[in-house]
Scaffold this active site. Structure first.
Site, PDB file in Angstrom:
ATOM      1  N   HIS A  83       0.859  -1.185   0.000  1.00 50.50           N
ATOM      2  CA  HIS A  83       0.000   0.000   0.000  1.00 50.50           C
ATOM      3  C   HIS A  83       0.896   1.235   0.000  1.00 50.50           C
ATOM      4  O   HIS A  83       2.064   1.172   0.408  1.00 50.50           O
ATOM      5  CB  HIS A  83      -0.886   0.024   1.239  1.00 50.50           C
ATOM      6  CG  HIS A  83      -1.910  -1.059   1.262  1.00 50.50           C
ATOM      7  ND1 HIS A  83      -2.959  -1.044   2.166  1.00 50.50           N
ATOM      8  CD2 HIS A  83      -2.076  -2.195   0.528  1.00 50.50           C
ATOM      9  CE1 HIS A  83      -3.715  -2.116   1.975  1.00 50.50           C
ATOM     10  NE2 HIS A  83      -3.185  -2.829   0.983  1.00 50.50           N
ATOM     11  N   GLU A  85       1.060   3.901   1.904  1.00 48.28           N
ATOM     12  CA  GLU A  85       1.602   4.271   3.214  1.00 48.28           C
ATOM     13  C   GLU A  85       2.694   3.304   3.661  1.00 48.28           C
ATOM     14  O   GLU A  85       3.753   3.729   4.133  1.00 48.28           O
ATOM     15  CB  GLU A  85       0.493   4.301   4.275  1.00 48.28           C
ATOM     16  CG  GLU A  85      -0.650   5.240   3.967  1.00 48.28           C
ATOM     17  CD  GLU A  85      -1.817   4.594   3.233  1.00 48.28           C
ATOM     18  OE1 GLU A  85      -2.950   5.066   3.415  1.00 48.28           O
ATOM     19  OE2 GLU A  85      -1.607   3.633   2.464  1.00 48.28           O
ATOM     20  N   CYS A 113      -5.750   2.201   6.014  1.00 45.70           N
ATOM     21  CA  CYS A 113      -6.421   0.961   6.407  1.00 45.70           C
ATOM     22  C   CYS A 113      -5.829   0.489   7.737  1.00 45.70           C
ATOM     23  O   CYS A 113      -4.820   1.025   8.204  1.00 45.70           O
ATOM     24  CB  CYS A 113      -6.229  -0.099   5.318  1.00 45.70           C
ATOM     25  SG  CYS A 113      -4.549  -0.773   5.251  1.00 45.70           S
ATOM     26  N   CYS A 116      -1.999  -0.309   7.499  1.00 45.68           N
ATOM     27  CA  CYS A 116      -1.165   0.894   7.381  1.00 45.68           C
ATOM     28  C   CYS A 116      -1.200   1.710   8.677  1.00 45.68           C
ATOM     29  O   CYS A 116      -0.184   2.278   9.083  1.00 45.68           O
ATOM     30  CB  CYS A 116      -1.617   1.732   6.198  1.00 45.68           C
ATOM     31  SG  CYS A 116      -1.334   0.911   4.608  1.00 45.68           S
TER      32      CYS A 116
END
Length: 194
Positions: A83, A85, A113, A116
């Site tokens: 992801h 991040e 999320c 993260c």
């Protein structure tokens, strides 16, 4: 990806304009700076979408200077944890050989999320600013409700400032017409059959 260093004040301030003169001006500049960094995160989300990834972007900032930026790379890297991040935190820490990001702010195109948010907690990031809320994202994608990033980031003793949604209409525009694919279908869609 290389380390990025540029000063946002120099990029977006009108020539000769004061950085701040008094409390009101300082607060206004901080909001302006937040908006500019958030727009950069949204632009990275657009790049992710153009590259065939889910549209998410993140920017890591220290002292009003971008030190790292990235976008979602799950499909490209065949890594479900890539992801935006996570990638920004992992790659910057490895390249800079640091373990703690206590003086940094993370700007994200979408509220982080749970995975993260956990990484943000463990990296000790001081502040998080996001555009699209998880609630809005779940409404669009048809996903199940998730815990707020703030509830995960602020588990324990440290109290991190989590700000958002900001510029949510701009962030939501990146998702217009986007078709969510089940994870199982994604590698085949990009020629990575196994």
């Amino acid at each position: 990806m290389a380390l990025y260093r540029f000063n946002i004040t120099r990029l977006y301030r009108k020539k000769g304009a004061p950085v701040s003169t008094g409390v009101g001006r300082k607060a206004l500049l901080m909001k302006t700076v937040d908006v500019q960094f958030l727009r950069l995160a949204i632009r990275l989300a657009e790049e992710a979408r153009e590259a065939g990834e889910d549209p998410f972007g993140a920017v890591l900032v220290c002292d009003k200077t971008v030190i790292y930026q990235g976008r979602d790379r799950c499909i490209e890297n065949s890594d479900p944890t890539a992801h935006a991040e996570m990638s920004v935190i992992r790659e910057y820490c490895q390249q800079a050989r640091v373990f703690s990001l206590e003086s940094c702010t993370l700007y994200t195109s979408t509220e982080p999320c749970p995975m993260c948010a956990g990484a943000i907690h463990w990296a000790r990031i001081a502040r998080v600013v996001f555009s699209v809320s998880q609630a809005s994202l779940q409404t669009m994608s048809g996903g199940k409700p998730k815990p707020s990033a703030e509830s995960i980031i602020n588990m324990g003793r440290k109290n991190v400032e989590v700000t958002g949604p900001m510029l949510e209409d701009d962030g939501l525009a990146v998702f217009e017409g986007y078709e969510w694919q089940p994870t199982a279908l994604r590698p085949a869609a990009h020629g990575n059959d196994r």
